[in-house]
Motif scaffolding. Structure first.
Motif, PDB file in Angstrom:
ATOM      1  N   TYR A   1       0.848  -1.198   0.000  1.00 14.48           N
ATOM      2  CA  TYR A   1       0.000   0.000   0.000  1.00 14.48           C
ATOM      3  C   TYR A   1       0.880   1.244   0.000  1.00 14.48           C
ATOM      4  CZ  TYR A   1      -4.064   2.923   0.942  1.00 14.48           C
ATOM      5  OH  TYR A   1      -5.068   3.848   0.846  1.00 14.48           O
ATOM      6  N   ASN A   2       0.666   2.128  -0.972  1.00 12.30           N
ATOM      7  CA  ASN A   2       1.466   3.340  -1.112  1.00 12.30           C
ATOM      8  C   ASN A   2       0.776   4.500  -0.393  1.00 12.30           C
ATOM      9  OD1 ASN A   2       2.945   5.597  -1.940  1.00 12.30           O
ATOM     10  ND2 ASN A   2       3.375   4.706  -3.954  1.00 12.30           N
TER      11      ASN A   2
ATOM     12  N   ASP B   1       1.934   7.324   0.553  1.00 12.87           N
ATOM     13  CA  ASP B   1       2.333   8.652   0.084  1.00 12.87           C
ATOM     14  C   ASP B   1       1.592   9.057  -1.191  1.00 12.87           C
ATOM     15  OD1 ASP B   1       4.180   8.998   2.169  1.00 12.87           O
ATOM     16  OD2 ASP B   1       5.737   7.917   1.053  1.00 12.87           O
TER      17      ASP B   1
ATOM     18  N   TRP C   1      -1.275   7.361  -2.611  1.00  9.17           N
ATOM     19  CA  TRP C   1      -2.703   7.073  -2.688  1.00  9.17           C
ATOM     20  C   TRP C   1      -3.449   7.907  -1.650  1.00  9.17           C
ATOM     21  CZ3 TRP C   1      -1.878   1.054  -2.887  1.00  9.17           C
ATOM     22  CH2 TRP C   1      -1.309   0.738  -4.130  1.00  9.17           C
TER      23      TRP C   1
END
Length: 268
Positions: A151-152, A154, A156
């Motif tokens: 999971y990004n 920064d 998303w």
């Protein structure tokens, strides 16, 4: 730190605590897990003391709380509800080979600014509070849990609810006050994992019409029929489909490594 002492397939599992376990000493001397299919039966067992902990659906939380019991929500999402703007990928008539994306300048859904306008005009917090009784978190995509390493955090970011900004995006897209969009459709169907789906669709379309002047015709149908008739090639180019999906440990990888050339998009 428990030892299995009895197992009846499809009925129950009984465990005994392992004293002085190297990890931790259990708080309970015995643990019994009982398989009870009907949620109403599980609630009755909780009320009578036949069960100490049960699983319930989101819709039953109020009932259980009203009976004097605590409800603890899982920190992990069980269902992901996201909007699928079609018209991004197109397959050939034969649907036998993948086809490169074909851009249609007359289709609003192909316009990034138009899609951003819709996104900025979604009051996610209110929808969660009113439709989902507060059990939910705003998110940007439906493939990964926020706890997933992939999971990004920064990149998303969830778009805020800002109707004024939505109108600016709509103007930049060339559809000020919703003029010139042509016919647009939004699918709606019954799906057990998300009983609020139809009300969710109505909330979105009413808000977009009121704030932006953008009108979507709601089409109530079976999801299987919608998928077969509308999601292929140009037929689905002016549709938005709300898609509730279950999130499971192997789901993300399953989507990433399963690709259907019919739509030119993985995970369909």
């Amino acid at each position: 730190p428990y030892k299995l002492v009895e197992h009846k397939q499809g009925e129950r599992w009984k465990y005994e605590a392992v004293k002085d376990h190297w990890r931790v000493t259990p708080d309970f001397d015995a643990l019994e897990i009982i398989w009870v299919k009907e949620s109403s039966t599980r609630i009755a067992m909780l009320r009578t003391g036949a069960a100490d902990i049960i699983t319930i659906s989101r819709a039953q939380a109020k009932e259980v709380k009203a009976s004097g019991n605590d409800v603890i929500a899982s920190p992990l999402a069980d269902i992901s509800m996201y909007l699928w703007p079609l018209g991004q990928y197109h397959g050939p008539e034969t649907l036998t080979e993948p086809n490169p994306r074909v851009y249609d300048p007359t289709n609003p859904i192909d316009n990034l600014h138009f899609r951003k306008a819709l996104s900025y005009d979604i009051d996610r917090d209110t929808i969660i509070d009113v439709l989902f009784d507060g059990y939910g978190i705003p998110d940007t995509q439906g493939l990964f849990l926020k706890s997933d390493p992939a999971y990004n955090h920064d990149a998303w970011k969830v778009d805020p609810y800002d109707p004024a900004m939505a109108r600016e995006y709509l103007k930049a897209a060339g559809y000020e006050n919703g003029e010139g969009t042509g016919d647009l459709w939004m699918g709606s169907f019954v799906r057990g994992m998300a009983p609020e789906l139809q009300e969710y669709v109505e909330t979105l379309t009413q808000t977009w019409k009121k704030d932006l002047g953008v009108e979507f015709e709601i089409v109530l149908t079976e999801y299987s029929a919608l998928r077969q008739k509308q999601l292929r090639g140009r037929d689905g180019a002016r549709w938005i489909v709300p898609l509730p999906l279950g999130l499971f440990p192997d789901y993300s990888l399953g989507v990433l490594y399963t690709c259907h050339g019919y739509y030119g998009v993985c995970g369909v």
